[in-house]
Design a protein around this motif. Sequence first.
Motif, PDB file in Angstrom:
ATOM      1  N   THR A 239       0.823  -1.214   0.000  1.00  5.33           N
ATOM      2  CA  THR A 239       0.000   0.000   0.000  1.00  5.33           C
ATOM      3  C   THR A 239       0.858   1.266   0.000  1.00  5.33           C
ATOM      4  O   THR A 239       0.417   2.311  -0.485  1.00  5.33           O
ATOM      5  CB  THR A 239      -0.961   0.011   1.198  1.00  5.33           C
ATOM      6  N   THR A 246      -5.362  -1.123  -1.706  1.00  2.00           N
ATOM      7  CA  THR A 246      -5.934  -0.794  -0.400  1.00  2.00           C
ATOM      8  C   THR A 246      -6.086  -2.087   0.399  1.00  2.00           C
ATOM      9  O   THR A 246      -6.283  -3.168  -0.168  1.00  2.00           O
ATOM     10  CB  THR A 246      -7.317  -0.130  -0.532  1.00  2.00           C
ATOM     11  N   GLN A 248      -7.757  -4.912   2.498  1.00  2.00           N
ATOM     12  CA  GLN A 248      -9.094  -5.486   2.383  1.00  2.00           C
ATOM     13  C   GLN A 248      -9.182  -6.746   3.240  1.00  2.00           C
ATOM     14  O   GLN A 248      -8.225  -7.510   3.353  1.00  2.00           O
ATOM     15  CB  GLN A 248      -9.388  -5.836   0.915  1.00  2.00           C
TER      16      GLN A 248
END
Length: 337
Positions: A239, A246, A248
């Motif tokens: 990231t 992103t 998750q």
Amino acid sequence: MSRKNFYHLTIILSILALALAGCGSAPDGGANENGESGDVRITIGTGGNSGTYYPLGTAMAQKIFSNVEGVSQARGVTTGASVANIQELAQGKYQMAFVQNDIAYFAAHGETVSDFDGKPVENIAGMATLYPEDIQVVTRKDSGLESLEDLKGKKVAVGDQGSGAEANAKQVLEAAGITYDDVEVNYLGFGDAAQGLQNGTLDAAFITAGAPTSAIQELGATQKVHVLSIPDDVIKELTEKYPYYTEQTISADTYKDQGQEEEIKTVSVMAMLIVDNELSEDLVYNLTKAMFEGKEALEAAHARGADITLESALDGMSIDLHPGAKKYFDEQGISTE
């Protein structure tokens, strides 16, 4: 001039006028001499039929876009997904395509992915972002593999060569300190990878797709699965290095019936729709409007259809919006700045 000759001349002039009007029409979306767009045949590049792009793309074509003003025909076709979709849209084979937002950025800027390095694609524009696409590392439950580190020396499917999924697999492995030299790389798409896991010719497979993914569900119908989590330090590196990822978390319930017992920590990119930037503003406005007004058809086609919302339609938009899409979002009060 006799009346008879005048009559014949009138017929000839009428035929010529019709022929010239036909030459000035634009059946593939170009503008005619009055700046008006003719009806367009929309072909949507999706992905493999075991992924998420294909059911959503065919539903868009058949249930929504085929009824849009200015569209004469709409169809979704199976493809090699993101990279192939951009290449073939650039060649005029598709008017619209599903792609990952990171791959769209690389294509527009001519970087990172070898197919686009130094060769930016100039005729793509964004229509909308759709839903998160999760990086899923799938193994058989009885494989004994519990971490990315365990993949060393194993037979691993990384997606079709040059695809967005393969780019993701390589980046995840590298962030974990693993190179292609450390694993036995197999360039296979979703469906073939699932078959390889089932018959034992593969040990693990990377899949980038919205969860639940049909390839994993189909595998789990005959062979219990285990989807590996990505360690926190690897997620952090990904990231920080790549702005499109992103963090998750996929609920354990997502694949509970397929044998998954714990939640899956991973990273995701965004699926998005791109269009040929030569399509008219009015047409892309109509397509965008129709998609959001008819999204019940997308929800019926795949669980990820519920994630396609007006409020999140520009999250992670990585390339310039088409003016027609921008017009629609501006009307809806969605900031396009």
